[in-house]
Design a protein around this motif. Structure first.
Motif, PDB file in Angstrom:
ATOM      1  N   THR A 107       0.819  -1.214   0.000  1.00 55.58           N
ATOM      2  CA  THR A 107       0.000   0.000   0.000  1.00 55.58           C
ATOM      3  C   THR A 107       0.851   1.261   0.000  1.00 55.58           C
ATOM      4  O   THR A 107       0.506   2.261  -0.637  1.00 55.58           O
ATOM      5  CB  THR A 107      -0.939   0.006   1.218  1.00 55.58           C
ATOM      6  OG1 THR A 107      -1.755  -1.163   1.184  1.00 55.58           O
ATOM      7  CG2 THR A 107      -1.823   1.239   1.216  1.00 55.58           C
ATOM      8  N   ASN A 166       1.896   2.889  -5.982  1.00 57.17           N
ATOM      9  CA  ASN A 166       0.795   3.812  -5.667  1.00 57.17           C
ATOM     10  C   ASN A 166       1.326   5.247  -5.705  1.00 57.17           C
ATOM     11  O   ASN A 166       1.836   5.767  -4.707  1.00 57.17           O
ATOM     12  CB  ASN A 166       0.218   3.510  -4.272  1.00 57.17           C
ATOM     13  CG  ASN A 166      -0.349   2.112  -4.148  1.00 57.17           C
ATOM     14  OD1 ASN A 166      -1.484   1.847  -4.534  1.00 57.17           O
ATOM     15  ND2 ASN A 166       0.451   1.194  -3.607  1.00 57.17           N
ATOM     16  N   ILE A 202      -6.693  16.286  -8.026  1.00 61.01           N
ATOM     17  CA  ILE A 202      -7.031  15.532  -6.822  1.00 61.01           C
ATOM     18  C   ILE A 202      -8.238  16.189  -6.167  1.00 61.01           C
ATOM     19  O   ILE A 202      -8.317  17.426  -6.066  1.00 61.01           O
ATOM     20  CB  ILE A 202      -5.836  15.463  -5.843  1.00 61.01           C
ATOM     21  CG1 ILE A 202      -6.166  14.551  -4.660  1.00 61.01           C
ATOM     22  CG2 ILE A 202      -5.407  16.836  -5.378  1.00 61.01           C
ATOM     23  CD1 ILE A 202      -4.965  14.255  -3.785  1.00 61.01           C
ATOM     24  N   GLU A 203      -9.210  15.377  -5.776  1.00 60.25           N
ATOM     25  CA  GLU A 203     -10.434  15.919  -5.185  1.00 60.25           C
ATOM     26  C   GLU A 203     -10.189  16.477  -3.792  1.00 60.25           C
ATOM     27  O   GLU A 203     -10.713  17.510  -3.413  1.00 60.25           O
ATOM     28  CB  GLU A 203     -11.508  14.827  -5.134  1.00 60.25           C
ATOM     29  CG  GLU A 203     -12.000  14.389  -6.514  1.00 60.25           C
ATOM     30  CD  GLU A 203     -13.094  13.354  -6.406  1.00 60.25           C
ATOM     31  OE1 GLU A 203     -13.442  12.975  -5.268  1.00 60.25           O
ATOM     32  OE2 GLU A 203     -13.605  12.919  -7.462  1.00 60.25           O
ATOM     33  N   SER A 212      -7.274  15.681  -0.242  1.00 58.89           N
ATOM     34  CA  SER A 212      -6.396  14.789   0.507  1.00 58.89           C
ATOM     35  C   SER A 212      -5.800  15.542   1.678  1.00 58.89           C
ATOM     36  O   SER A 212      -5.434  16.730   1.546  1.00 58.89           O
ATOM     37  CB  SER A 212      -5.278  14.229  -0.391  1.00 58.89           C
ATOM     38  OG  SER A 212      -4.382  13.437   0.360  1.00 58.89           O
ATOM     39  N   ASP A 257      -0.201   9.794  -2.434  1.00 57.25           N
ATOM     40  CA  ASP A 257      -1.330  10.217  -1.602  1.00 57.25           C
ATOM     41  C   ASP A 257      -1.377   9.319  -0.358  1.00 57.25           C
ATOM     42  O   ASP A 257      -1.930   8.218  -0.393  1.00 57.25           O
ATOM     43  CB  ASP A 257      -2.628  10.127  -2.404  1.00 57.25           C
ATOM     44  CG  ASP A 257      -3.811  10.725  -1.653  1.00 57.25           C
ATOM     45  OD1 ASP A 257      -3.665  11.031  -0.447  1.00 57.25           O
ATOM     46  OD2 ASP A 257      -4.894  10.866  -2.263  1.00 57.25           O
ATOM     47  N   ASP A 309      -3.000   9.821   2.384  1.00 57.16           N
ATOM     48  CA  ASP A 309      -4.351   9.750   2.925  1.00 57.16           C
ATOM     49  C   ASP A 309      -5.123   8.603   2.281  1.00 57.16           C
ATOM     50  O   ASP A 309      -5.806   7.820   2.954  1.00 57.16           O
ATOM     51  CB  ASP A 309      -5.062  11.085   2.698  1.00 57.16           C
ATOM     52  CG  ASP A 309      -6.369  11.178   3.456  1.00 57.16           C
ATOM     53  OD1 ASP A 309      -6.478  10.554   4.528  1.00 57.16           O
ATOM     54  OD2 ASP A 309      -7.292  11.865   2.983  1.00 57.16           O
ATOM     55  N   ARG A 310      -5.014   8.451   0.980  1.00 58.96           N
ATOM     56  CA  ARG A 310      -5.691   7.359   0.282  1.00 58.96           C
ATOM     57  C   ARG A 310      -5.090   6.005   0.678  1.00 58.96           C
ATOM     58  O   ARG A 310      -5.814   5.008   0.852  1.00 58.96           O
ATOM     59  CB  ARG A 310      -5.587   7.555  -1.227  1.00 58.96           C
ATOM     60  CG  ARG A 310      -6.355   6.517  -2.045  1.00 58.96           C
ATOM     61  CD  ARG A 310      -6.221   6.774  -3.527  1.00 58.96           C
ATOM     62  NE  ARG A 310      -4.830   6.612  -3.968  1.00 58.96           N
ATOM     63  CZ  ARG A 310      -4.430   6.821  -5.223  1.00 58.96           C
ATOM     64  NH1 ARG A 310      -5.291   7.238  -6.138  1.00 58.96           N
ATOM     65  NH2 ARG A 310      -3.165   6.664  -5.555  1.00 58.96           N
ATOM     66  N   SER A 311      -3.776   5.947   0.845  1.00 60.95           N
ATOM     67  CA  SER A 311      -3.121   4.701   1.251  1.00 60.95           C
ATOM     68  C   SER A 311      -3.568   4.264   2.641  1.00 60.95           C
ATOM     69  O   SER A 311      -3.822   3.079   2.880  1.00 60.95           O
ATOM     70  CB  SER A 311      -1.599   4.876   1.219  1.00 60.95           C
ATOM     71  OG  SER A 311      -1.149   5.166  -0.085  1.00 60.95           O
ATOM     72  N   GLY A 319      -6.423   5.020   4.098  1.00 61.39           N
ATOM     73  CA  GLY A 319      -7.810   4.563   4.020  1.00 61.39           C
ATOM     74  C   GLY A 319      -7.918   3.160   3.467  1.00 61.39           C
ATOM     75  O   GLY A 319      -8.741   2.350   3.931  1.00 61.39           O
ATOM     76  N   LYS A 320      -7.080   2.837   2.493  1.00 67.14           N
ATOM     77  CA  LYS A 320      -7.079   1.482   1.936  1.00 67.14           C
ATOM     78  C   LYS A 320      -6.578   0.470   2.950  1.00 67.14           C
ATOM     79  O   LYS A 320      -7.116  -0.644   3.061  1.00 67.14           O
ATOM     80  CB  LYS A 320      -6.208   1.454   0.681  1.00 67.14           C
ATOM     81  CG  LYS A 320      -6.155   0.097   0.006  1.00 67.14           C
ATOM     82  CD  LYS A 320      -5.269   0.150  -1.245  1.00 67.14           C
ATOM     83  CE  LYS A 320      -5.180  -1.224  -1.904  1.00 67.14           C
ATOM     84  NZ  LYS A 320      -4.303  -1.188  -3.114  1.00 67.14           N
TER      85      LYS A 320
END
Length: 241
Positions: free
Chosen positions: A37, A43, A58-59, A61, A136, A138-140, A142-143
């Motif tokens: 991740t 990623n 990017i929306e 982060s 990102d 933040d996305r990592s 969350g995953k």
């Protein structure tokens, strides 16, 4: 009090060991996914070679990290980031909460610049002589938190360590209590003062300097009781009277 502390010391120590064991097992279960991740090569938002630039959208982060391959030290950032209006986003230097990350091929990546609260369209320029990745985090995160093993890991660490500290403190208190001298009490026997142990009634020590009994060598059975003698003569006075 000592027995209670000893009992709770055992309970807290055993609980801490169990929780830390759960944390170790959880880390082993999630380690492969954790590396995958947070691997920048797998990623990334943008990957730039030396002298290249790229645009990304990017929306939203909470945290973006620019990383480079580490050669044992901390690489220079050598980058610029602009928003859609041409304003430069300076970001900040990475801190203790921004550790190095390990790639799937054992490559070590070091953060060189971090950007918080990002959203919109941006242009990144690489002025360095090595490849640059923008990831990102933040996305990592969350995953990664979709895996329940990570929750067990944090519970084991965050609860196990404090409980273990409590167990160690209680164990030290119990050990300190054992080193204290036991309480003593005083016994007077045949005119002699004897010091006894509360925890061991058979352990007695006669205190020196105390005068011996005035009836040394005389059995208590041979000592006449004045009350018995007066009671024994009372019938004579009644009979003669």
């Amino acid at each position: 009090m000592t027995d209670g502390r000893r009992r709770w010391a055992r309970i807290t120590t055993a609980s801490s060991a169990f929780l830390l064991l759960i944390a170790v097992i959880s880390l082993w279960q999630v380690s492969d996914e954790f590396i995958e991740t947070y691997d920048p090569e797998a990623n990334y938002l943008v990957k730039l070679g030396p002298g290249e630039s790229g645009t990304f959208d990017i929306e939203g982060s909470d945290l973006l990290s620019a990383v480079r391959v580490s050669d044992g030290g901390t690489p220079d950032s050598n980058l610029t980031l602009f928003d859609s209006d041409g304003n430069e986003i300076p970001g900040k230097e990475p801190g203790r909460m921004d550790p190095d990350r390990l790639g799937a091929d054992k490559t070590v990546y070091s953060p060189v610049r971090v950007f918080k609260d990002m959203g919109g369209s941006y242009t990144l320029q690489n002025h360095g002589s090595s490849d640059l990745w923008l990831v990102d985090d933040d996305r990592s995160a969350g995953k990664l938190f979709e895996n329940f093993w990570i929750y067990l890991f944090y519970i084991g660490c965050c609860v196990g360590f404090p409980v273990g500290i409590v167990g160690v403190v209680l164990a030290v208190m119990v050990w300190t209590d054992k080193r204290k001298l036991p309480d003593q009490f005083v016994i007077i026997e045949d005119g002699s003062v004897i010091l006894g142990n509360v925890q061991d009634g058979d352990s007695v020590v006669e205190e020196p300097g105390v005068a011996p009994s005035p009836f040394v060598g005389v059995s208590s059975q041979n000592v006449e009781n004045p009350q018995e003698e007066s009671a024994g003569d009372s019938w004579k006075s009644w009979d003669e009277g």
